[in-house]
Scaffold this active site. Structure first.
Site, PDB file in Angstrom:
ATOM      1  N   SER A  88       0.778  -1.166   0.001  1.00  0.00           N
ATOM      2  CA  SER A  88       0.133  -0.062  -0.051  1.00  0.00           C
ATOM      3  C   SER A  88       0.911   1.267   0.026  1.00  0.00           C
ATOM      4  O   SER A  88       1.680   1.505  -0.903  1.00  0.00           O
ATOM      5  CB  SER A  88      -0.923  -0.027   1.157  1.00  0.00           C
ATOM      6  OG  SER A  88      -1.947   1.107   1.219  1.00  0.00           O
ATOM      7  N   HIS A 195      -8.704   1.099   0.071  1.00  0.00           N
ATOM      8  CA  HIS A 195      -8.628   0.367  -0.989  1.00  0.00           C
ATOM      9  C   HIS A 195      -9.809  -0.368  -1.382  1.00  0.00           C
ATOM     10  O   HIS A 195     -10.079  -1.380  -1.939  1.00  0.00           O
ATOM     11  CB  HIS A 195      -7.554  -0.738  -0.777  1.00  0.00           C
ATOM     12  CG  HIS A 195      -6.008  -0.168  -0.531  1.00  0.00           C
ATOM     13  ND1 HIS A 195      -5.369   0.301  -1.655  1.00  0.00           N
ATOM     14  CD2 HIS A 195      -5.300  -0.159   0.396  1.00  0.00           C
ATOM     15  CE1 HIS A 195      -4.225   0.705  -1.217  1.00  0.00           C
ATOM     16  NE2 HIS A 195      -4.181   0.445   0.253  1.00  0.00           N
TER      17      HIS A 195
END
Length: 295
Positions: A88, A195
């Site tokens: 990430s 996300h």
């Protein structure tokens, strides 16, 4: 030996995690970040109060900087790197370490990404939950109980899938997960559904921030969480980083790609041991190492 370097994301932070580097030459990076952002950054890495890292922007800045302190300490010892990857937020660290991003631009992007995703989280609410012992099919079945309200956010390793969604969607999906045999559900201490499509509001501002910075070809391929593939180009990362705000982290697939590139040692560089634990689950055939303190 093929060495791949992995950088952690938000969630790996801990109070005072930068203190081992405070008197090291690498600490100049922190001072440089303070000049770029015109704010006190050192406190994020030195304060022993966990509340200091509660918010997304501060936590992400702290993880990014601590990871690069570790990288500067270790890079000469590690030598040639087969591939870079980051979980990430860690993708920005990986691109900086690989020379695709200037440090100053990396700092600005991390700060902006944190601001935008925090604003999206504040506007939409929601959260995340880990399904322990679940496979992808079980996670998808759980999400089907909350259409357009809960999604797979992380496919981290066998038996470790993370869902994210609205509060109501997450409640419905986690209840459904237990019904299909998921061993354990753990609500994560995060304040947003990262996300997932709920982060859509962050994409425009992040695209604008990326449009204003220079990207270069990395020194080794960087594996994208978005598609789990290795990329050796520069400009393609503008769209990959934006798209990934609303796409799941495909970490399990990323590890498979790293090993396929020839890596037989995975080195986690930065705070915590999260990625090492995931690597041992997903790729027990590959050695792991940690670089979390200067020694």
């Amino acid at each position: 030996m093929g060495v791949a370097v992995m950088f952690p994301g938000q969630g790996s932070q801990s109070p005072a995690m930068g203190s081992p580097w405070q008197d090291a030459p690498e600490w100049a990076l922190v001072e440089q970040a303070e000049e770029v952002l015109e704010q006190d950054v050192a406190a994020l890495l030195l304060d022993t109060d966990p509340a200091r890292l509660r918010h997304t922007r501060e936590a992400q800045l702290a993880v990014f900087l601590t990871s690069l302190l570790a990288w500067e300490t270790a890079k000469d010892t590690l030598g040639d790197v087969t591939a870079f990857a980051g979980h990430s937020l860690g993708q920005l660290t990986a691109l900086t370490a690989a020379g695709a991003l200037d440090f100053d631009d990396g700092v600005r992007l991390v700060a902006r990404r944190g601001e935008l995703t925090q604003a999206a989280a504040d506007a939409t609410g929601g959260g995340m939950a880990a399904l322990l012992g679940a496979d992808e099919a079980q996670a998808e079945e759980a999400c089907a109980a909350a259409p357009d309200a809960c999604w797979i956010a992380n496919d981290n390793a066998p038996g470790q899938v993370v869902l994210a969604g609205t509060d109501a969607g997450l409640e419905a999906a986690t209840t459904a997960a237990k019904a299909v045999g998921v061993r354990k559900v753990v609500r994560l201490d995060v304040d947003g559904a990262f996300h997932t499509p709920l982060m859509q509001a962050a994409t425009g501002g992040f695209a604008s921030a990326l449009a204003s910075i220079a990207l270069r070809v990395p020194s080794a391929p960087v594996v994208s969480n978005g598609d789990g593939a290795a990329h050796a180009d520069a400009d393609g990362w503008r769209s990959r980083l934006v798209d990934h705000l609303v796409q799941p982290v495909r970490w399990r697939q990323s590890l498979d790609t790293i090993v396929a590139l020839g890596a037989d040692t995975l080195v986690e560089v930065g705070p915590g041991r999260v990625l090492t634990g995931l690597a041992r689950k997903a790729r027990p055939d590959v050695a792991t190492e940690l670089v979390e303190v200067p020694a």
